[in-house]
Scaffold this active site. Structure first.
Site, PDB file in Angstrom:
ATOM      1  N   GLU A  36       0.796  -1.240   0.000  1.00 55.05           N
ATOM      2  CA  GLU A  36       0.000   0.000   0.000  1.00 55.05           C
ATOM      3  C   GLU A  36       0.827   1.288   0.000  1.00 55.05           C
ATOM      4  O   GLU A  36       0.611   2.175   0.827  1.00 55.05           O
ATOM      5  CB  GLU A  36      -0.941  -0.011   1.214  1.00 55.05           C
ATOM      6  CG  GLU A  36      -1.857  -1.219   1.233  1.00 55.05           C
ATOM      7  CD  GLU A  36      -2.794  -1.254   2.438  1.00 55.05           C
ATOM      8  OE1 GLU A  36      -2.706  -0.367   3.297  1.00 55.05           O
ATOM      9  OE2 GLU A  36      -3.630  -2.180   2.488  1.00 55.05           O
TER      10      GLU A  36
ATOM     11  N   GLU B 125      -5.759 -11.069  -0.964  1.00 57.35           N
ATOM     12  CA  GLU B 125      -6.499 -10.920   0.306  1.00 57.35           C
ATOM     13  C   GLU B 125      -8.010 -10.941   0.051  1.00 57.35           C
ATOM     14  O   GLU B 125      -8.763 -10.127   0.592  1.00 57.35           O
ATOM     15  CB  GLU B 125      -6.103  -9.604   1.000  1.00 57.35           C
ATOM     16  CG  GLU B 125      -4.621  -9.469   1.243  1.00 57.35           C
ATOM     17  CD  GLU B 125      -4.212  -8.218   2.005  1.00 57.35           C
ATOM     18  OE1 GLU B 125      -5.089  -7.531   2.572  1.00 57.35           O
ATOM     19  OE2 GLU B 125      -3.009  -7.924   2.034  1.00 57.35           O
TER      20      GLU B 125
END
Ligand code: XIL
Length: 358
Positions: free
Chosen positions: A153, A264
């Site tokens: 991220e 995920e």
């Protein structure tokens, strides 16, 4: 092949002996045995406390990501001080059950150890702690992990991109400048040359500005020879996330020759934090299943077989999803009683598709 047989056999034994009524369901295949690529789950911190949980995880899945215990805040307890025990028990679980371990994650702005937050020093000193952490951790897990999310991220999203550019604000960006991301990959490669190195991020299926930013970064890395092997698409989505965006990001990563990890996966059926009316629940779970089928289908159709790294779900059952801690939600493939949901069968259905690219 051997693993496949053991798994099927184990499943049969469980059913015959009725060892755990909750885990036994009458089917002949598992996600792992049906899939041509590894199927993973995020293993919760206390996985070993519940034998049903551990048994089902080992039966259905062939890959593991530690949900939390391999993140910097867990591992790095002080300068040159590390806490390995929880992560090492995940390594043992994988070895015992012949599952591959994906390391998550070396660098993440949301998992900065407290001692690092308080650290004072010039940019050379900051570079030193980043490099040392990456190399010590990659060394510790060398031969135990097949891959790493090197940076998690690091990119901005939506309007922030227009305001501040593509790099997301973080302690590392502030002290080291935007090229720290590329250097993380170089440090990880030096420490563990055989681990596959991934960049991991979310919402790139729904945010076209962020997708453009990520593709720009990937093209730049490839051009400069920065050692990146693949991209983790977190895929925390909802039953309404449009399918074309999902397909687009998978295709764009695949056409750059990189490995693709749906890293995920979970599909929220309650993004508005409402209370789900029982009458609606069946309908919501059908739409969720449809979304899972679309993702697996896109993965099969868009990614050449050699670039299919894995699909990993972010948890095992609806009871231990991070989304269900604070609100009512049912985001995963198994329900609270360890029973496969419609989404599970939809996953299997998606696996029957073939690569349609060139
Ligand atoms: C989440 C875990 O599931 C939670 O238990 C924890 O409290 C916070 O982190 N993106 C990521 C994961 O890369 O590491 C996050 O995991 C979910 C979002």
């Amino acid at each position: 092949m051997i693993r496949l047989k053991i798994k099927l056999c184990l499943s049969g034994t469980l059913i015959l002996l009725g060892l755990t009524a909750s885990v036994a369901y009458t089917q002949t295949e598992t996600l792992a045995s049906a899939s041509p690529f590894p199927v993973g789950l995020a293993l919760t911190r206390n996985f070993y406390k519940n034998p049903d949980y551990a048994r089902l995880a080992a039966l259905e899945f062939s890959s593991v990501t530690a949900e939390n215990v391999m993140k910097p805040r867990y591992i790095s307890i002080g300068p040159d001080r590390y806490y390995w025990q929880a992560a090492d028990s995940v390594v043992d679980f994988c070895r015992k059950n012949k599952m591959q371990l994906h390391g998550h994650t070396l660098v993440w702005n949301k998992s900065v150890p407290d001692w690092v937050k308080e650290f004072k020093g010039d940019s050379t000193a900051w570079e030193g702690i980043l490099k040392r952490y990456i190399q010590d951790v990659a060394n510790h897990f060398k031969g135990k992990v097949v891959s790493w999310d090197v940076v998690n991220e690091a990119l901005n999203y939506e309007e922030n991109i227009k305001k501040d550019g593509i790099w997301r604000n973080s302690i590392w960006l502030q002290h080291l400048g935007k090229d720290y991301v590329a250097r993380c990959f170089q440090y990880a490669r030096q420490a563990d040359p055989s681990a596959k190195l991934f960049y991991n991020d979310y919402k790139v299926e729904a945010d076209t500005l962020k997708l453009a930013g990520m593709l720009h970064m990937l093209d730049d890395f490839i051009e400069r020879g920065i050692p990146i092997d693949g991209v983790g698409l977190q895929m925390h989505i909802t039953m309404d996330t449009p399918e074309p965006g999902i397909r687009r990001v998978i295709r764009e990563v695949a056409r750059r020759g990189l490995l693709v990890h749906i890293s995920e996966l979970d599909v929220s059926v309650n993004p508005g934090h409402d209370s789900v009316i029982v009458k609606e629940k069946d309908e919501l779970l059908k739409r969720q299943a449809d979304k899972v089928r679309q993702i697996v289908t896109a993965f099969m159709e868009e990614v050449p077989p050699k670039q299919r790294f894995a699909i990993t779900t972010w948890g095992l059952t609806d009871a231990n999803s991070w989304l269900a801690y604070k609100k009512e939600d049912y985001p995963l493939l198994f329900d609270r009683n360890f029973k496969p949901k419609a989404a599970y069968y939809a996953f299997l259905k998606g696996l029957t598709k073939k690569y349609t690219g060139q």
